[in-house]
Design an enzyme around this catalytic site. Structure first.
Site, PDB file in Angstrom:
ATOM      1  CB  SER A   1     126.991   6.956  59.893  1.00  0.00           C
ATOM      2  OG  SER A   1     126.039   7.598  60.728  1.00  0.00           O
TER       3      SER A   1
ATOM      4  N   GLY B   1     128.573  12.170  61.421  1.00  0.00           N
ATOM      5  CA  GLY B   1     128.732  13.610  61.321  1.00  0.00           C
ATOM      6  C   GLY B   1     130.152  14.032  61.629  1.00  0.00           C
TER       7      GLY B   1
ATOM      8  CE  LYS C   1     126.260   7.380  56.306  1.00  0.00           C
ATOM      9  NZ  LYS C   1     125.484   8.429  55.667  1.00  0.00           N
TER      10      LYS C   1
ATOM     11  CG  HIS D   1     123.029   4.660  58.939  1.00  0.00           C
ATOM     12  ND1 HIS D   1     122.940   6.040  58.790  1.00  0.00           N
ATOM     13  CD2 HIS D   1     123.562   4.471  60.169  1.00  0.00           C
ATOM     14  CE1 HIS D   1     123.385   6.635  59.863  1.00  0.00           C
ATOM     15  NE2 HIS D   1     123.775   5.708  60.719  1.00  0.00           N
TER      16      HIS D   1
ATOM     17  CD  GLU E   1     120.488  10.218  59.933  1.00  0.00           C
ATOM     18  OE1 GLU E   1     120.445  11.347  59.394  1.00  0.00           O
ATOM     19  OE2 GLU E   1     121.509   9.501  59.927  1.00  0.00           O
ATOM     20  CE1 TYR E   2     117.129  11.250  55.388  1.00  0.00           C
ATOM     21  CE2 TYR E   2     115.029  11.760  54.352  1.00  0.00           C
ATOM     22  CZ  TYR E   2     116.397  11.899  54.402  1.00  0.00           C
ATOM     23  OH  TYR E   2     117.043  12.673  53.478  1.00  0.00           O
TER      24      TYR E   2
ATOM     25  CE  LYS F   1     123.619  17.867  53.402  1.00  0.00           C
ATOM     26  NZ  LYS F   1     125.009  17.877  53.933  1.00  0.00           N
TER      27      LYS F   1
ATOM     28  NE  ARG G   1     113.861  14.186  56.933  1.00  0.00           N
ATOM     29  CZ  ARG G   1     115.162  14.148  57.174  1.00  0.00           C
ATOM     30  NH1 ARG G   1     116.013  14.659  56.289  1.00  0.00           N
ATOM     31  NH2 ARG G   1     115.629  13.601  58.276  1.00  0.00           N
TER      32      ARG G   1
ATOM     33  NE  ARG H   1      96.968  -5.984  39.770  1.00  0.00           N
ATOM     34  CZ  ARG H   1      97.712  -6.953  39.252  1.00  0.00           C
ATOM     35  NH1 ARG H   1      97.619  -8.187  39.715  1.00  0.00           N
ATOM     36  NH2 ARG H   1      98.535  -6.696  38.251  1.00  0.00           N
TER      37      ARG H   1
ATOM     38  CG  HIS I   1      96.028  -7.918  35.860  1.00  0.00           C
ATOM     39  ND1 HIS I   1      97.026  -7.593  34.972  1.00  0.00           N
ATOM     40  CD2 HIS I   1      95.259  -6.802  35.978  1.00  0.00           C
ATOM     41  CE1 HIS I   1      96.886  -6.348  34.576  1.00  0.00           C
ATOM     42  NE2 HIS I   1      95.811  -5.835  35.160  1.00  0.00           N
TER      43      HIS I   1
END
Length: 457
Positions: free
Chosen positions: A129, A131, A183, A186, A190-191, A260, A287, A428, A434
């Site tokens: 990480s 960039g 990663k 991570h 970051e998002y 990505k 996003r 439920r 259940h």
């Protein structure tokens, strides 16, 4: 020492320059000959061309390296990684050679590849990480595995990586492909942090009618204290930029956010493991929502514009709310890493993980010491907790969207106040039998406790 590097894109080129600058001799290859020529030109400009050998194919690369070989891959995730690995095996790499996938690969692919290539060479994984700037001058490097080949390259990676207070931001965080999982998380954090900062901007810009430059000043003030972080710093800088006509740069940018895949993988894996990371998931969905007009369901998701209201904000409370929300984004990510480590028996060291994030990476922040203190520290933040509730309420009342802020408040409230899960579990059992668990620990059905009219059922 010789190391080979395959893939001379932005990250590959800058990492290559970092490697040779630290004293390594590098054999480099890219299928695009122009990429190799550009790297060689940069090396010449630094007076380091004698440490760099550009090769025309992978066969030449393998021939030039003295065994045992160390080869780094910085190629796009997916099929290309397997293609390069297969070609390297055909070119003559052997069991003592180590090939390290340094790209943004899915950790599940890393697990499969370790098994696939175990009789051909040592396959290892490492998330990087920072960039282009980080790769060039010192990235965060999250490696994994216990392969013997690490012993050859680890001392060099410790030099190449960023450092924080004299400690390298390179570490083997755990077993198997845990480096790529770390990663991935991570990136999920970051998002969340990026979206949270954007929501603070939205609240100040549209909720209080401040200009981008005024918001930049507030962010800059926060950055000068305990909230100093890379993402907050660059956000302040972005908001201070104007065109020659005095128009805020941020106002010229289309309101669609790209991705990505690593944020999506974080959300998917959290759901699969049953570990709640709502702030991280909300950031991914935020996003997606910016791109709804491009989807097949666009007509069903397009509504009339609504007016919004201004709000009265106390900046000290806003700062406190942002502080707690930021810490909780990290804590959710660490909980996911810990849960995955337990499920996969990776033995991930969270202290080593945090060390790799202290410098060089996108989520570096001065307050990582507070993150490391854990739940006990979060429980002590009574003022910040009250501020988060108050600010979230005011934000929602404005009519604007705050997905990460509200998800974070919901997260901490769910874990610290009475839950409503008992009614959902009763529902439920009512329609699906259940089962329910009583406070005494007994497992039964609603009909064991009360008589239910079958007509209603």
């Amino acid at each position: 020492m010789q190391v080979a590097l395959v893939g001379l894109g932005v990250m590959g080129k800058n990492l290559a320059l970092n490697l040779i600058e630290k004293g390594l001799t590098l054999v480099a290859y890219d299928k695009n000959p122009d990429a190799g020529a550009e790297l060689l030109s940069c090396a010449k400009a630094l007076g380091l061309a004698d440490r760099l050998h550009i090769v025309s194919d992978l066969n030449d690369m393998v021939r030039r390296l003295e065994p045992p070989r160390s080869i780094l891959l910085l190629v796009p995730a997916g099929e290309l990684v397997d293609k390069v690995c297969t070609e390297l095996a055909e070119a003559g790499v052997d069991c003592d050679d180590i090939i390290v996938d340094c790209g943004n690969s899915n950790y599940k692919d890393g697990i499969s590849r370790k098994l696939k290539y175990q009789n051909k060479f040592e396959f290892a994984t490492m998330g990087i990480s920072g960039g282009a700037e980080g790769a060039r001058h010192g990235p965060a490097m999250m490696a994994s595995g216990s392969e013997g080949g690490w012993e050859r390259v680890e001392p060099w990676f410790e030099k190449v990586a960023a450092s924080y207070k004299g400690e390298s931001c390179f570490a083997r965080v755990g077993q198997s492909a845990s480096g790529h999982f770390v990663k991935m998380v991570h990136n999920g954090i970051e998002y969340a942090l990026m979206q949270l900062i954007a929501e603070m901007y939205q609240l100040l810009r549209l909720g209080t009618n401040r200009s981008p430059k005024e918001v930049a000043d507030i962010f800059n003030e926060w950055s000068e204290g305990t909230l100093n972080s890379y993402l907050l710093s660059i956000s302040s800088h972005i908001l201070s930029l104007e065109t020659t006509e005095g128009e805020p740069l941020v106002d010229l940018i289309d309101n669609k956010v790209g991705a990505k895949g690593t944020g999506l993988w974080t959300a998917q894996n959290a759901l699969e493991l049953g570990i709640a990371v709502p702030s991280l998931v909300a950031a991914v969905q935020a996003r997606h929502l910016t791109n709804t007009c491009d989807t097949h369901a666009a007509k069903e998701m397009t509504y009339a514009a609504k007016a919004t209201d201004t709000v009265d904000l106390d900046l000290a409370e806003l700062k406190d709310a942002f502080t707690l929300a930021s810490l909780l984004a990290y804590r959710q990510g660490l909980a996911l890493i810990k849960g995955a480590s337990r499920a996969h028996q990776w033995k991930v060291d969270l202290s080593k993980t945090l060390q790799t994030w202290r410098a060089g990476c996108i989520i570096r922040a001065d307050y990582l010491d507070n993150v490391a203190e854990g739940v006990e520290f979060i429980d002590s933040m009574q003022r910040e907790s009250a501020a988060l509730r108050k600010v979230t309420g005011a934000a929602v009342a404005s009519g604007l969207a705050f997905p990460v802020l509200t998800a974070t408040q919901t997260y901490i409230a769910t874990l610290t106040t009475p839950s409503n899960g008992h009614l959902v579990q009763a529902q439920r059992d009512y329609f699906g039998e259940h089962g329910i668990k009583t406070h005494s620990g007994e497992i039964c059905h609603l009909t064991d406790l009360v008589e239910i009219d079958e007509k209603v059922r």
